[in-house]
Design a protein around this motif. Structure first.
Motif, PDB file in Angstrom:
ATOM      1  N   GLN A 251     -10.389 -78.136 -25.212  1.00  0.00           N
ATOM      2  CA  GLN A 251     -10.615 -79.258 -24.303  1.00  0.00           C
ATOM      3  C   GLN A 251     -11.428 -78.863 -23.070  1.00  0.00           C
ATOM      4  OE1 GLN A 251      -6.871 -81.823 -23.895  1.00  0.00           O
ATOM      5  NE2 GLN A 251      -6.053 -80.050 -24.932  1.00  0.00           N
ATOM      6  N   ASP A 252     -11.594 -77.553 -22.825  1.00  0.00           N
ATOM      7  CA  ASP A 252     -12.330 -77.095 -21.641  1.00  0.00           C
ATOM      8  C   ASP A 252     -13.093 -75.815 -21.984  1.00  0.00           C
ATOM      9  OD1 ASP A 252     -13.264 -76.165 -19.233  1.00  0.00           O
ATOM     10  OD2 ASP A 252     -11.423 -76.570 -18.129  1.00  0.00           O
ATOM     11  N   PRO A 253     -14.407 -75.895 -22.167  1.00  0.00           N
ATOM     12  CA  PRO A 253     -15.181 -74.713 -22.564  1.00  0.00           C
ATOM     13  C   PRO A 253     -15.313 -73.668 -21.473  1.00  0.00           C
ATOM     14  CG  PRO A 253     -16.643 -76.570 -22.123  1.00  0.00           C
ATOM     15  CD  PRO A 253     -15.250 -77.098 -22.059  1.00  0.00           C
ATOM     16  N   THR A 254     -14.820 -73.939 -20.262  1.00  0.00           N
ATOM     17  CA  THR A 254     -14.928 -72.962 -19.176  1.00  0.00           C
ATOM     18  C   THR A 254     -13.759 -71.982 -19.148  1.00  0.00           C
ATOM     19  OG1 THR A 254     -13.751 -74.277 -17.493  1.00  0.00           O
ATOM     20  CG2 THR A 254     -16.108 -74.714 -17.801  1.00  0.00           C
ATOM     21  N   VAL A 255     -12.812 -72.130 -20.073  1.00  0.00           N
ATOM     22  CA  VAL A 255     -11.661 -71.228 -20.110  1.00  0.00           C
ATOM     23  C   VAL A 255     -11.652 -70.466 -21.423  1.00  0.00           C
ATOM     24  CG1 VAL A 255     -10.325 -72.735 -18.603  1.00  0.00           C
ATOM     25  CG2 VAL A 255     -10.104 -72.980 -21.080  1.00  0.00           C
ATOM     26  N   GLU A 256     -10.870 -69.375 -21.466  1.00  0.00           N
ATOM     27  CA  GLU A 256     -10.788 -68.572 -22.677  1.00  0.00           C
ATOM     28  C   GLU A 256      -9.413 -67.913 -22.775  1.00  0.00           C
ATOM     29  OE1 GLU A 256     -13.625 -65.433 -22.537  1.00  0.00           O
ATOM     30  OE2 GLU A 256     -12.978 -64.686 -20.564  1.00  0.00           O
ATOM     31  N   ILE A 257      -9.016 -67.604 -24.004  1.00  0.00           N
ATOM     32  CA  ILE A 257      -7.778 -66.870 -24.253  1.00  0.00           C
ATOM     33  C   ILE A 257      -8.081 -65.387 -24.092  1.00  0.00           C
ATOM     34  CG2 ILE A 257      -5.963 -66.374 -25.910  1.00  0.00           C
ATOM     35  CD1 ILE A 257      -6.535 -69.081 -27.199  1.00  0.00           C
ATOM     36  N   ALA A 258      -7.228 -64.685 -23.350  1.00  0.00           N
ATOM     37  CA  ALA A 258      -7.499 -63.289 -23.031  1.00  0.00           C
ATOM     38  C   ALA A 258      -6.289 -62.412 -23.354  1.00  0.00           C
ATOM     39  CB  ALA A 258      -7.864 -63.140 -21.556  1.00  0.00           C
ATOM     40  N   GLY A 259      -6.579 -61.145 -23.621  1.00  0.00           N
ATOM     41  CA  GLY A 259      -5.551 -60.128 -23.720  1.00  0.00           C
ATOM     42  C   GLY A 259      -4.770 -60.114 -25.019  1.00  0.00           C
ATOM     43  N   PRO A 260      -3.955 -59.093 -25.200  1.00  0.00           N
ATOM     44  CA  PRO A 260      -3.127 -58.960 -26.404  1.00  0.00           C
ATOM     45  C   PRO A 260      -1.882 -59.831 -26.314  1.00  0.00           C
ATOM     46  CG  PRO A 260      -2.687 -57.141 -24.919  1.00  0.00           C
ATOM     47  CD  PRO A 260      -3.785 -57.942 -24.278  1.00  0.00           C
ATOM     48  N   SER A 261      -1.105 -59.802 -27.372  1.00  0.00           N
ATOM     49  CA  SER A 261       0.136 -60.571 -27.416  1.00  0.00           C
ATOM     50  C   SER A 261       1.126 -60.056 -26.374  1.00  0.00           C
ATOM     51  CB  SER A 261       0.761 -60.470 -28.809  1.00  0.00           C
ATOM     52  OG  SER A 261       2.050 -61.064 -28.822  1.00  0.00           O
ATOM     53  N   LEU A 262       1.760 -60.991 -25.691  1.00  0.00           N
ATOM     54  CA  LEU A 262       2.826 -60.665 -24.742  1.00  0.00           C
ATOM     55  C   LEU A 262       4.204 -60.854 -25.361  1.00  0.00           C
ATOM     56  CD1 LEU A 262       1.430 -62.454 -21.540  1.00  0.00           C
ATOM     57  CD2 LEU A 262       1.042 -60.103 -22.293  1.00  0.00           C
ATOM     58  N   GLY A 263       4.244 -61.329 -26.596  1.00  0.00           N
ATOM     59  CA  GLY A 263       5.521 -61.567 -27.267  1.00  0.00           C
ATOM     60  C   GLY A 263       5.350 -62.481 -28.457  1.00  0.00           C
ATOM     61  N   VAL A 264       6.202 -62.309 -29.446  1.00  0.00           N
ATOM     62  CA  VAL A 264       6.135 -63.099 -30.674  1.00  0.00           C
ATOM     63  C   VAL A 264       7.087 -64.286 -30.557  1.00  0.00           C
ATOM     64  CG1 VAL A 264       6.548 -63.088 -33.167  1.00  0.00           C
ATOM     65  CG2 VAL A 264       5.505 -61.093 -32.056  1.00  0.00           C
ATOM     66  N   GLU A 265       6.598 -65.462 -30.975  1.00  0.00           N
ATOM     67  CA  GLU A 265       7.373 -66.704 -30.877  1.00  0.00           C
ATOM     68  C   GLU A 265       7.452 -67.372 -32.246  1.00  0.00           C
ATOM     69  OE1 GLU A 265       8.982 -67.495 -28.292  1.00  0.00           O
ATOM     70  OE2 GLU A 265       8.057 -66.196 -26.794  1.00  0.00           O
TER      71      GLU A 265
END
Length: 320
Positions: A251-265
């Motif tokens: 919904q917003d091309p100015t953001v991105e997912i960063a970094g490794p997993s912080l925990g499994v859900e």
């Protein structure tokens, strides 16, 4: 009109044309930062479970009865008599459970999982009543009997299993971080002292509060509230399941997912206590979805932004 009157009129008009109106008075309004309703600082972590458990284990399914022929006296037969399966869902998480503005329908991966359960009971996936519930109200909706099931990015935890029952795992998410592009925030350590948003009543919020050093945690009602706050520079990051973050990033091309997993859900279908037959029935439906390709079809339709399908998570049954 005589000559004198005409001369006076010309003089008046000339004077009017040459006049300059006074400017309006200056008005100074200080800018106001408006946060989403119910946004608040969160400082207290929820209590941890008093005992450990095998959180992903659930009751083994029996043979599924034919649609439209639920066993007499069963929870499924009572649902069939009512005429609709009542399911607690989300309407604000793109690709998972969201209201399509063009059609007004609630759609998404979780919604289609719920529809498959309705199909197994009635032979018709449209025999379903979708009730929108906030993340913090999922247990309440089940315990009070407002809904038969909750299918709403519902992570299985030992604490939650004290109040409600769960199906086997139907999706495994990983908690990660969403930030503006180019921001150097990748790890849990990078979040220290940063303003990080999460939805109230989620494991994501609890995981943030458990970090040491801890970020400044902001709680909101819906994940879209977090996105609005990020766009307005009221927070530095959002942290929750990658399935949710992928929808926000679309919904917003100015953001991105960063970094490794912080925990499994691990996500499960929530079921009220004392309805073991319904738990087994739902597990039978999920087992069929794994085997006949339905799970992969739903993943490809809704969650392909996360990458190629990893395949459905394997079921784990109690005592096995």
């Amino acid at each position: 009109m005589n000559t004198r009157s005409a001369a006076m009129l010309v003089a008046i008009l000339a004077a009017g044309c040459g006049s300059v109106p006074a400017p309006p008075p200056m008005v100074s309004v200080a800018p106001v930062t408006v946060a989403p309703q119910e946004a608040h600082d969160v400082t207290a972590a929820p209590p941890a479970a008093a005992e450990q458990c095998d959180r992903e284990a659930s009751l083994s399914p029996g043979p599924l009865p034919p649609a439209g022929a639920m066993p007499a006296g069963s929870t499924m037969a009572a649902i069939a008599r009512r005429g609709r399966l009542v399911v607690g869902v989300d309407q604000n998480t793109y690709r998972i459970g969201f209201r399509d503005p063009a059609t007004g329908r609630i759609e998404g991966f979780d919604i289609d999982v719920a529809r498959e359960i309705a199909r197994a009971i009635f032979g018709d996936p449209d025999r379903i009543d979708l009730r929108v519930v906030d993340a913090r109200d999922r247990e309440t909706a089940l315990v009070s009997g407002q809904v038969d099931l909750v299918v709403r990015t519902y992570s299985i935890t030992c604490e939650r299993k004290r109040s409600v029952d769960f199906s086997t795992v139907y999706f495994v998410a990983n908690q990660r971080i969403l930030v503006p592009r180019g921001t150097r925030i990748d790890t849990a350590e990078d979040l220290s002292g940063k303003r990080v948003c999460a939805a109230t009543g989620t494991t994501s919020l609890a995981n943030l509060l458990a970090m040491n050093p801890r970020p400044v945690v902001i709680g909101v009602t819906a994940w879209t509230d977090c996105l609005v706050m990020l766009q307005q520079n009221q927070i530095d990051a959002i942290s929750t399941d990658d399935a949710v973050l992928a929808g926000l990033a679309e919904q917003d091309p100015t953001v991105e997912i960063a970094g490794p997993s912080l925990g499994v859900e691990p996500y499960g279908v929530g079921v009220g206590k004392r309805h073991e037959d319904l738990v087994r029935f739902v597990n039978g439906v999920l087992e069929n979805m794994r085997r006949d390709g339905t799970w992969n079809r739903l993943y490809d339709r809704w969650l392909s932004a996360l990458g190629p399908s990893p395949g459905p998570p394997a079921a784990r049954y109690e005592g096995s």
